[in-house]
Each structure stands twice: as structure tokens, then as C-alpha cells.
Design a protein around this motif. Structure first.
Motif, short mmCIF file in Angstrom:
data_model
loop_
_atom_site.label_atom_id
_atom_site.label_comp_id
_atom_site.label_asym_id
_atom_site.label_seq_id
_atom_site.Cartn_x
_atom_site.Cartn_y
_atom_site.Cartn_z
N VAL A 136 -34.25 -30.79 3.04
CA VAL A 136 -33.81 -31.93 2.23
C VAL A 136 -33.39 -31.52 0.82
O VAL A 136 -32.28 -31.84 0.38
N PRO A 137 -34.23 -30.77 0.05
CA PRO A 137 -33.77 -30.37 -1.29
C PRO A 137 -32.55 -29.44 -1.24
O PRO A 137 -31.68 -29.50 -2.11
N ILE A 138 -32.50 -28.58 -0.21
CA ILE A 138 -31.32 -27.71 -0.07
C ILE A 138 -30.09 -28.57 0.19
O ILE A 138 -29.01 -28.34 -0.39
N GLY A 139 -30.24 -29.56 1.06
CA GLY A 139 -29.12 -30.45 1.36
C GLY A 139 -28.67 -31.22 0.14
O GLY A 139 -27.47 -31.41 -0.07
N ILE A 140 -29.61 -31.67 -0.69
CA ILE A 140 -29.25 -32.40 -1.91
C ILE A 140 -28.49 -31.49 -2.87
O ILE A 140 -27.50 -31.91 -3.50
N ALA A 141 -28.93 -30.23 -2.99
CA ALA A 141 -28.23 -29.28 -3.86
C ALA A 141 -26.81 -29.04 -3.36
O ALA A 141 -25.85 -28.99 -4.15
N LEU A 142 -26.65 -28.92 -2.04
CA LEU A 142 -25.31 -28.73 -1.47
C LEU A 142 -24.47 -29.99 -1.66
O LEU A 142 -23.25 -29.92 -1.86
N PHE A 143 -25.12 -31.16 -1.57
CA PHE A 143 -24.42 -32.43 -1.81
C PHE A 143 -23.85 -32.44 -3.23
O PHE A 143 -22.69 -32.81 -3.44
N ALA A 144 -24.66 -32.03 -4.20
CA ALA A 144 -24.18 -31.99 -5.58
C ALA A 144 -23.05 -30.97 -5.74
O ALA A 144 -22.05 -31.22 -6.43
N ALA A 145 -23.20 -29.81 -5.07
CA ALA A 145 -22.16 -28.78 -5.15
C ALA A 145 -20.86 -29.24 -4.48
O ALA A 145 -19.78 -28.71 -4.79
N GLY A 146 -20.96 -30.22 -3.58
CA GLY A 146 -19.76 -30.72 -2.91
C GLY A 146 -18.78 -31.39 -3.84
O GLY A 146 -17.61 -31.57 -3.48
N PHE A 147 -19.20 -31.75 -5.06
CA PHE A 147 -18.30 -32.37 -6.03
C PHE A 147 -17.41 -31.33 -6.73
O PHE A 147 -16.46 -31.71 -7.40
N ILE A 148 -17.74 -30.04 -6.58
CA ILE A 148 -16.94 -29.01 -7.23
C ILE A 148 -15.60 -28.91 -6.51
O ILE A 148 -15.56 -28.67 -5.29
N PRO A 149 -14.48 -29.10 -7.21
CA PRO A 149 -13.17 -29.03 -6.54
C PRO A 149 -12.97 -27.71 -5.81
O PRO A 149 -13.38 -26.65 -6.29
N VAL A 150 -12.36 -27.76 -4.67
CA VAL A 150 -12.02 -26.63 -3.80
C VAL A 150 -13.28 -25.98 -3.23
O VAL A 150 -13.47 -25.93 -2.01
N LEU A 151 -14.17 -25.44 -4.07
CA LEU A 151 -15.38 -24.79 -3.57
C LEU A 151 -16.24 -25.76 -2.78
O LEU A 151 -16.83 -25.40 -1.76
N GLY A 152 -16.29 -27.00 -3.25
CA GLY A 152 -17.10 -28.00 -2.56
C GLY A 152 -16.59 -28.35 -1.18
O GLY A 152 -17.36 -28.81 -0.33
N GLN A 153 -15.31 -28.12 -0.92
CA GLN A 153 -14.73 -28.45 0.37
C GLN A 153 -14.49 -27.20 1.24
O GLN A 153 -14.03 -27.31 2.37
N THR A 154 -14.77 -26.02 0.71
CA THR A 154 -14.55 -24.78 1.46
C THR A 154 -15.82 -23.95 1.57
O THR A 154 -16.36 -23.74 2.66
N VAL A 155 -16.33 -23.49 0.43
CA VAL A 155 -17.50 -22.61 0.43
C VAL A 155 -18.78 -23.36 0.81
O VAL A 155 -19.59 -22.87 1.59
#
Length: 273
Positions: A158-177
Motif C-alpha cells: 500500500v505505501p509503495i503503491g501510494i508513492a508510485l501513485f504520486a510519481a505518476g504525476f511526473i510527466p513522461v516518467l509517470g507514464q513510462t518508468v
């Protein structure tokens, strides 16, 4: 008498990764060898899939409300910027739900279908020569321990998923990496969860199976990521779950240095760890 044919060991991280993915394919082979047993394993997965499917469809239905709730800062932005931000938020939210949902589905299905999956795992071990140093574990004790371990793994996700959720807002990286990182982490947790039964059969707990998988991380990741991606396909989790349990038994044997032995037309093929 036919002599055993020894398969050359797989070396290199990339080779071991694909060898791990191949364990899932070998698990799928049980559909041919034991169709009745494998189809019984589909039943608990189907029951759990209905419940999780309804929850996921509810999330999709209300995704606009959820994305608005997590992006209040965008309320005063221009319509284009606000719409783009909330589309990205929606994708990140669905990604979070996908990772946690796959792990939750696996945990619940393993509990619901414990007798079926224990039988599948045992059948694989029998065909590989049996379980060395097997211990007798009472059903309820095994169920309590596996449930507790699954809850611990979900608590990590869950905390890992939340961190990845927040990182998903980063343009390009959030949709690829970020999706790649999510699949990798989800695959690792999934592999750790699925090998529970073979390790319990040997009297080994969560810490010991983590240590064993870390010793050959590429193979564990290859298996886990392959299962994770298959579980994201509609109905994939239902059909693949029995094969994933079978492949996990093979993964456990490899991680413990125990060779896998398969019957092939009267010959025995030995694959060392």
C-alpha cells in the motif's frame, strides 16, 4: 534404460529472468497433465475475481469523483490544464488499484482455495521427486500463518503503491518508468506470496522464503512479473491462478537448490537450479 538428460544451467540475469517467466509456462502445462485438478483451482479464483471485479468497475465508474478529490489544487487552473492533470491522476489511481488489487486478489484467492492450491502444489512436488524434509503443519495453523503473511505483504504494497501513485504525476516518467517499476515491485511481492505453500511444507516462514528468493532475484522477478502481467488481463487471473501456484512450486524448488524433474514421454529431464 533411458538416461536422464541434463539441461544446461541458465546463466546471466536476463537469462534467469526469462527462465523464471518460463516456470509459469511449465505451470500451464499442468492443464494438459491434470485438467480436472487445474479446473478445480479455477473455481476459487472465479469467486474472488467477481468480488474484485465489481470493486474495480465501481472505481472506474466513480473515477472522475476520485480524481477531483485527490487534485483539489487544480480547481482554479484552466480547463485544459485541469483536465490533463485529472486524466493523469485517473491513470495513476487505476495503476495503484491494479497493483494492490492483484496482490489482494492473490491473497484472498489463496485463502479461499487453500485445499485446491495445496493439492496442486503437492502434485508438482511429487512429480519433481517429493518434498525433502517435509513437516506436518495443521490446516488451521497453516491458514493463520499464510493469512498473516499475506496481510503483511499487502501492508507493504500500500505505501509503495501510494508513492508510485504520486510519481505518476511526473510527466513522461509517470507514464513510462513508473508502470515498469510498479510491475517489477508487484511481481516481486507476488512471487513472495505465491511460494508460501512450498515453504510452509518445509517448515519455513516468510523471512526464509524472502532470503531464498533474493539469492536468485532475476528468476523470482521473471516469474512474478509474468504472473503479474497475466493477472492484469481480463479473466487472466482466473485462468492463470492454478498455473501460477504450480509454477511457484517449481520456483521454490529452484530457490532452495532442489532440481525439478519432469516426465517427458518416458524420459526424465532434470533441470538443476
Amino acid at each position: 534404460m533411458n538416461a536422464p538428460r541434463i539441461t544446461a544451467p541458465v546463466t546471466g540475469a536476463v537469462g534467469r529472468f526469462f527462465a523464471g517467466a518460463g516456470l509459469l509456462l511449465r505451470g500451464l502445462g499442468l492443464y494438459v497433465r491434470s485438467p480436472g485438478l487445474m479446473l478445480l483451482g479455477v473455481i476459487p479464483a472465479l469467486i474472488t475475481a467477481v468480488l474484485f471485479g465489481l470493486a474495480f468497475f465501481a472505481l472506474i465508474y466513480f473515477v472522475d469523483d476520485w480524481t477531483a478529490a485527490v487534485t483539489p489544487f487544480a480547481d482554479d487552473w484552466s480547463a485544459t490544464a485541469r483536465r490533463l492533470t485529472r486524466v493523469i491522476a485517473g491513470l495513476a489511481l487505476l495503476g495503484l488499484a491494479g497493483m494492490v488489487g492483484v496482490l489482494g486478489f492473490t491473497a484472498v484467492t489463496l485463502v479461499v482455495g487453500d485445499p485446491f492450491y495445496e493439492k496442486i502444489s503437492e502434485r508438482v512436488e511429487q512429480r519433481c521427486g517429493g518434498t525433502p524434509d517435509a513437516v506436518e503443519v495443521p490446516f488451521w495453523a497453516s491458514l493463520r500463518r499464510s493469512t498473516a503473511d499475506s496481510l503483511r505483504l499487502l501492508a507493504i504494497s500500500v505505501p509503495i503503491g501510494i508513492a508510485l501513485f504520486a510519481a505518476g504525476f511526473i510527466p513522461v516518467l509517470g507514464q513510462t518508468v513508473v508502470p515498469v517499476v510498479g510491475a517489477t515491485i508487484g511481481g516481486w511481492l507476488l512471487a513472495t506470496e505465491l511460494v508460501g505453500a512450498p515453504f510452509y511444507r518445509r517448515g519455513k516462514g516468510l523471512a526464509q522464503r524472502r532470503a531464498a528468493l533474493k539469492a536468485d532475484r532475476p528468476t523470482a522477478l521473471g516469474f512474478g512479473v509474468a504472473v503479474f502481467l497475466c493477472f492484469l488481463i481480463p479473466l487472466g487471473a482466473v485462468l492463470i491462478m492454478p498455473a501460477a501456484v504450480a509454477g511457484a512450486a517449481l520456483l521454490a524448488r529452484r530457490s532452495l537448490g532442489q532440481p525439478t524433474v519432469l516426465s517427458r514421454g518416458g524420459q526424465r529431464s532434470v533441470e538443476p537450479s
